[in-house]
Enzyme design. Structure first.
Site, mmCIF file in Angstrom:
data_model
loop_
_atom_site.group_PDB
_atom_site.id
_atom_site.type_symbol
_atom_site.label_atom_id
_atom_site.label_comp_id
_atom_site.label_asym_id
_atom_site.label_seq_id
_atom_site.Cartn_x
_atom_site.Cartn_y
_atom_site.Cartn_z
ATOM 1 C CG HIS A 1 37.363 43.584 36.647
ATOM 2 N ND1 HIS A 1 38.223 42.955 37.500
ATOM 3 C CD2 HIS A 1 37.867 44.808 36.423
ATOM 4 C CE1 HIS A 1 39.223 43.755 37.755
ATOM 5 N NE2 HIS A 1 39.034 44.894 37.118
ATOM 6 C CD GLU B 1 47.071 45.226 41.666
ATOM 7 O OE1 GLU B 1 45.848 45.139 41.761
ATOM 8 O OE2 GLU B 1 47.644 45.679 40.660
ATOM 9 C CG ASP C 1 44.262 41.718 41.649
ATOM 10 O OD1 ASP C 1 43.814 40.615 41.317
ATOM 11 O OD2 ASP C 1 44.211 42.721 40.921
ATOM 12 C CB CYS D 1 41.712 51.988 44.717
ATOM 13 S SG CYS D 1 42.916 50.868 43.983
HETATM 14 C C1 PEP Z 1 42.450 45.818 43.127
HETATM 15 O O1 PEP Z 1 43.066 44.824 42.774
HETATM 16 O O2 PEP Z 1 42.041 46.012 44.291
HETATM 17 C C2 PEP Z 1 42.116 46.876 42.156
HETATM 18 C C3 PEP Z 1 41.560 47.993 42.516
HETATM 19 O O3 PEP Z 1 42.385 46.603 40.865
HETATM 20 P P1 PEP Z 1 41.445 45.718 39.919
HETATM 21 O O4 PEP Z 1 40.168 45.450 40.662
HETATM 22 O O5 PEP Z 1 41.244 46.537 38.687
HETATM 23 O O6 PEP Z 1 42.269 44.517 39.701
HETATM 24 MG MG MG Z 2 44.021 44.738 40.870
#
Ligand code: PEP
Ligand code: MG
Length: 578
Positions: free
Chosen positions: A193, A430, A454, A501
């Site tokens: 992240h 996810e 994820d 996303c």
């Molecule tokens: C994902 O898991 O692809 C996502 C966009 O959520 P995050 O990266 O916030 O877990």
């Molecule tokens: Mg995620």
């Protein structure tokens, strides 16, 4: 001059002196200018005095209650504070190495620890715990109770590069990135992240450097190249000059890629298929970038990032409403998709086991349903904010239909009590379970969003924050591609919009493949949008479909990768054909 190689996660070049952060022990090493040496020594002496008073207090209380034997332990600790090999040595380290007092205490403790470890006498060896105790007390008193890493990092002297064992996104979000030019962390993988945040902040960054934070002395000059994932330690003067030149070149390139004329060209493939490009947003400051890069709205707002600057009890319904409304109004007339908190128990601080973010467990929507008070407050704020623009609500970490039904029932109840219509609702896909039942989830929601960050980790059993397994984190694994195809097909069959996303879409080669799998709606980190737009304009959707279909017949990620790069290059070369 020494070169360390990691994974470049945010492009750009930065030059500065190393500041070391050891988050695990909350110790920070940073160089201090000569005029600050006496201040640090004075701080150490004050902390010693305070520690002495505290220990004497403890000793006196014990003497009264339990007698001399237990009190003697603290007599020994009080004596340690006068030991030249400990606090005296720490003072020497401050003067000789010109580092902050807390770090000098840590170093002196380590030196003493080594001596204790080598003695035969068991009684003496046991004293090591007392030294650790005293060192901890001194460091606590040096922090004056309230000086967090963020406060300490405000006091940096000149351009710096942060080298950390790990760096939480919430801490990264609060640092002053005009002083810190870039960062490198020992842990992490491409989708860590913090790396996502680095790209939003346009801060060059490298992850996966293993033990750089333990190896590099504070104050050492370094060059960080986030484009190729290289950290040069003690570079030559020529290398520093060259890096400064490259840094300004990178800044110029950034300026041209965000040229407003280019940013506002449509993202349409060479054969006329429009691809919707939206932005993933964590901070409201990102909205400036979103406009610069011509995003068609916010495809993912990670609402839990608001908790990096305040704690949950302070995030009242009204505070959330104000923030969501501000976001929606700033992005209008484009739509905004707000994801409900994707937190785990530890982040809520209600006593769950120590888990790092992104691990399975009581997380995302599961946690929301376990704590309906928190979910309900958020949904109330969202329904109210929805009146000010185009809002969609998205639930993270969905694993089954019953969870979606339960969450939707809470939403309906909230909307009813407010007398307002509920916004559109979607589920993130996810977790492999959600992908496998996409056809069952689709009728329950207004849209699906594939979260590949994820999805890849759970499909391949790879912790996305663990650099030791990052080589297994493979977006091109046939299993991952099949899951994506399954979701896209289910959504098309049931006429439900589907977007993606995850960070996967910000890689140009993978974006071509995803378009070939039939996806036409993406959301990504804003800084990746110019490159994505260019990739799409260079691509023919009909070629991409054929390429994807062949790629999915291949058995390994390596075969797919090799085929993909050749095939997409050929398609780009022939894009001008009618
Ligand atoms: C994902 O898991 O692809 C996502 C966009 O959520 P995050 O990266 O916030 O877990
Ligand atoms: Mg995620």
């Amino acid at each position: 001059m020494e070169r360390l190689t990691g994974i470049g996660v945010s492009p750009g070049v930065a030059v500065g002196r190393a500041v070391i952060l050891t988050l695990r022990t909350e110790a920070i090493r940073f160089p201090i200018p000569p005029e600050r040496v006496e201040r640090e020594v004075a701080a150490l002496r004050a902390a010693r005095k305070q520690s002495q008073h505290q220990l004497q207090d403890i000793r006196d209380r014990l003497m009264k209650g339990r007698g001399t034997e237990l009190a003697a332990i603290f007599d020994a600790q009080i004596l340690m504070l006068d030991d030249a090999l400990f606090v005296g040595r720490a003072e020497e380290i401050i003067r000789q190495e010109r580092v902050n007092a807390a770090w000098a205490v840590h170093r002196a403790y380590e030196e003493l620890g080594a001596v204790f470890a080598s003695v035969e006498d068991e009684y003496l060896r046991e004293r090591e715990n007392d030294v650790a105790d005293v060192a901890g007390r001194l460091r606590m008193n040096l922090r004056h109770g309230a000086r967090s890493p963020r406060d300490l990092l405000r006091e940096l002297d000149g351009p710096s590069i942060l080298i950390a064992d790990e760096l939480t996104a919430s801490l990264a979000a609060q640092l002053d990135w005009t002083r810190i030019q870039g960062f490198a962390v020992d842990a992490g993988s491409r989708t860590y992240h913090t790396a996502i945040l680095a790209r939003s902040l346009k801060v060059p960054a490298i992850v996966g450097l293993h033990d750089a934070s333990a190896q590099i002395p504070a104050g050492t000059p370094v060059i960080l190249d986030g484009t190729i994932g290289e950290l040069v330690v003690r570079p030559s003067a020529t290398a520093i000059d060259e890096a400064h030149r490259r840094a300004s070149r990178v800044r110029r390139t950034h300026a041209t890629t965000s040229d407003p004329a280019v940013a506002h060209q449509p993202a349409t493939t060479a054969d006329g298929v429009h691809i919707r490009l939206q932005a993933n947003v964590e901070l409201l400051e990102d909205l400036q970038l979103l406009r610069e890069h011509g995003a068609e709205g916010v495809g993912l707002y990670r609402s839990e990032f608001m908790l990096s600057s305040r704690s949950l009890p302070n995030v009242t319904e009204d505070a959330q409403y104000a923030l969501y409304r501000n976001l929606i109004e700033q992005v209008a007339p484009q739509p905004v998709t707000i994801r409900t908190f994707d937190l785990d128990e530890r982040q809520l601080g209600f006593g769950g086991p120590e888990r790092r973010r992104g691990r399975p467990g009581l997380r995302g929507l599961r946690l929301g349903l376990a704590r309906p008070d928190i979910l309900r407050t958020q949904l109330r704020a969202l329904v109210r904010a929805g009146a000010h623009g185009r809002l969609r609500i998205m639930f993270p970490f969905v694993t089954g239909v019953e969870e979606v039904r339960e969450a939707k029932a809470i939403l309906a109840e909230v909307a009813d009590s407010l007398g307002m219509p509920p916004p559109l609702v979607g589920a993130m896909v996810e977790v492999p379970a959600a992908a496998l039942i996409a056809d069952l989830l689709a009728p329950e929601v207004d849209f699906l969003t594939i979260g590949t960050n994820d999805l890849i980790q759970y499909c391949l059993a790879v912790d996305r924050t663990d650099d030791r397994v990052s080589e297994f984190y493979e977006p091109l694994h046939p299993a991952v591609l099949r899951l994506i195809r399954l979701v896209r097909r289910a959504a098309s069959r049931l006429h439900i919009p589907v977007s993606l996303c995850g960070e996967m879409a910000s890689d140009p080669a993978l974006l071509g493949l995803l378009v070939g799998l039939g996806l036409t709606d993406f959301s990504m980190t804003p800084a990746a949008l110019p490159m994505a737009r260019q990739t799409i304009q260079d691509l023919r959707a009909d070629d991409a479909r054929k390429i994807a279909s062949h790629a999915l017949s291949l058995a390994t990620a390596e075969e797919i990768e090799r085929y993909l790069f050749e095939a997409l290059a050929m398609s780009a070369a022939s894009k001008s054909r009618p």
